[in-house]
Design a protein around this motif. Sequence first.
Motif, PDB file in Angstrom:
ATOM      1  N   UNK A 121       9.747 -18.476  -5.939  1.00  0.00           N
ATOM      2  CA  UNK A 121       8.860 -17.380  -5.524  1.00  0.00           C
ATOM      3  C   UNK A 121       7.771 -17.120  -6.555  1.00  0.00           C
ATOM      4  N   UNK A 122       8.072 -17.414  -7.821  1.00  0.00           N
ATOM      5  CA  UNK A 122       7.157 -17.091  -8.915  1.00  0.00           C
ATOM      6  C   UNK A 122       6.309 -18.277  -9.357  1.00  0.00           C
ATOM      7  N   UNK A 123       6.286 -19.366  -8.565  1.00  0.00           N
ATOM      8  CA  UNK A 123       5.482 -20.516  -9.014  1.00  0.00           C
ATOM      9  C   UNK A 123       4.629 -21.065  -7.879  1.00  0.00           C
ATOM     10  N   UNK A 136       0.836  -1.209   0.000  1.00  0.00           N
ATOM     11  CA  UNK A 136       0.000   0.000   0.000  1.00  0.00           C
ATOM     12  C   UNK A 136       0.875   1.264   0.000  1.00  0.00           C
ATOM     13  N   UNK A 185       9.572  -6.288 -10.584  1.00  0.00           N
ATOM     14  CA  UNK A 185       9.190  -7.257  -9.559  1.00  0.00           C
ATOM     15  C   UNK A 185       9.927  -6.886  -8.281  1.00  0.00           C
ATOM     16  N   UNK A 214      12.431 -18.631  -9.246  1.00  0.00           N
ATOM     17  CA  UNK A 214      11.444 -19.575  -9.782  1.00  0.00           C
ATOM     18  C   UNK A 214      10.516 -20.070  -8.672  1.00  0.00           C
ATOM     19  N   UNK A 271       5.740 -11.374  -2.938  1.00  0.00           N
ATOM     20  CA  UNK A 271       6.123 -10.932  -4.285  1.00  0.00           C
ATOM     21  C   UNK A 271       5.185  -9.785  -4.649  1.00  0.00           C
ATOM     22  N   UNK A 322       1.302  -3.747  -6.585  1.00  0.00           N
ATOM     23  CA  UNK A 322       0.281  -4.795  -6.598  1.00  0.00           C
ATOM     24  C   UNK A 322       0.829  -6.021  -5.871  1.00  0.00           C
ATOM     25  N   UNK A 323      -0.016  -6.617  -5.054  1.00  0.00           N
ATOM     26  CA  UNK A 323       0.402  -7.856  -4.383  1.00  0.00           C
ATOM     27  C   UNK A 323       0.239  -9.013  -5.368  1.00  0.00           C
ATOM     28  N   UNK A 324       1.289  -9.787  -5.528  1.00  0.00           N
ATOM     29  CA  UNK A 324       1.223 -10.971  -6.385  1.00  0.00           C
ATOM     30  C   UNK A 324       1.116 -12.215  -5.504  1.00  0.00           C
ATOM     31  N   UNK A 325       1.885 -12.224  -4.433  1.00  0.00           N
ATOM     32  CA  UNK A 325       1.897 -13.403  -3.557  1.00  0.00           C
ATOM     33  C   UNK A 325       2.347 -13.001  -2.162  1.00  0.00           C
ATOM     34  N   UNK A 326       1.654 -13.514  -1.154  1.00  0.00           N
ATOM     35  CA  UNK A 326       2.111 -13.333   0.229  1.00  0.00           C
ATOM     36  C   UNK A 326       2.087 -14.702   0.902  1.00  0.00           C
TER      37      UNK A 326
END
Lengths: 130, 232
Positions: free
Chosen positions: A128-130, A55, A83, A126, A72, A60-64
Motif C-alpha cells: 500500500x505504501x509503495x 474530507x 496512517x 509495504x 491510504x 490528507x489523501x496519500x493514495x487512491x
Amino acid sequence: MLKLPEGMERVWIMRAKGMREVDIAEALGISRQAVNKALKDARVKLFEAFFAIAETFSWDVVRVNAEKGFAVFSGKVLGKRVRVYAFYLPGKGIKAFFGEDVPDYILQHALEVGIIKKPEKEGLIKALES
Amino acid sequence: MRLKLSAFPVRGAPLFFLAVSLIGGALGVLIQAAKGENFAWVFPYLLVFSAPLGAELNGKELVLLHGFGLIRERIPLDSIEEVSILSRLEHGTVARHFRAYAALWVLLVAFAVVYLLLPGEKNPIGAYFAPLVISMYTVLFLILMLPRKRRIVYLSAFIALAFLVLYPLVFIGPETLLPGVVFGFFILWAVRTFQSEELILLVADGKSYLLAYRDGNEFLNLLRRVANAQAP
C-alpha cells in the motif's frame, strides 16, 4: 456509506481480480462496451467515496487506487500523525483501519484482488505504501 | 483550465526525444572527437520536445503538454485508475513505475563514468564534462527515485557539489571554478525546487504518468471537482 450497485460491483470485482474486460463480458453475457462503462462509473464512484472520507475526517489523501479499491490517508488523531488504510469490500462498502491494525479478512480480500501475493500484514502495508 | 504543472517525460514521444537527446549527446561527443565532424550540438535541442509545458484540465480530460505544446498526452478523467502522491508514500519510488525512465538515468551516469575513465592527459570530456554529468544526473536521479529520503538527497547534493567543483579544479585548473560554481547553483536550485513540489503518480488505462505540482491536495481537489461534474 457507499455501496456500488450490484451489477456494477460484480463487474468491478471481476476486473479487480485480474480478469480482462472481454472475459468479463463473455462470463456475464453482456457487451464489452457495457463492461467498460460499468468500470468507468465504478472508478468515479470509488474515487468520490474515498475523497469524501478524507474530507469528512480532514485527512490528507496519500493514495487512491480505484482499480483495486483501496486508499491510504494521513491524518491526526489525538495530536498524533497516523496512517489510515481503507478498502472497498464487495457488499459491505468501505472499511478503514489505523496503522497496522489490519484484520485477517482484509488480508484475505487483499490476496483475492491481487494487492498482495502472501497473506502477511507487513507485505500488505509495504504494497500500500509503495 | 490551465495548470502550472510539470509532466515528466516518462513515456511515449517525450521519453523518446529525451532519450535521443541525452544518449545522442553523450555518444555524439565521443564520435565527434574521433571523426572530427561537428554534429553533436544538434542533440541538446531535441530536449525541447520532452520539456513539460504545463497541462490543461477540461470537463473530460487532463491534457499534458510537452515541447511548445506540440506533443499532447490526453488522459480521460474517467479512465484514471490510481492517484498517488509519491512524495507522501513511505516506500514511494519512481523507478518501480517508470523502469525505462529510471534506466535512462542510470545509463547516462554509466556513460559519464566511462568518460571519466577515458585515457589521455588533459582529457576535457573526462575531467570536465564527466563530473558535471555525474553530479547533476546523480542528484536529479536521487531526487526522483527517493522523493521521501531528504537526508540522502541533501547529502548526495553536497557530495556532488564538491565533486563537481574540485575534480576539474585539480585535473584541469582554476579556469573551471566559475562554471563549476554556476552548475553547482543549478544543483541547489533543483534540490530546493523538487523538495518544495509534490510528485504525483497518475495511472490511467494501465499507463503511468509522473507529475510535479506545488500542492498535492490542491491538485486532487481540482481533479475531484472536475470528475464530479461528469459523475454518473
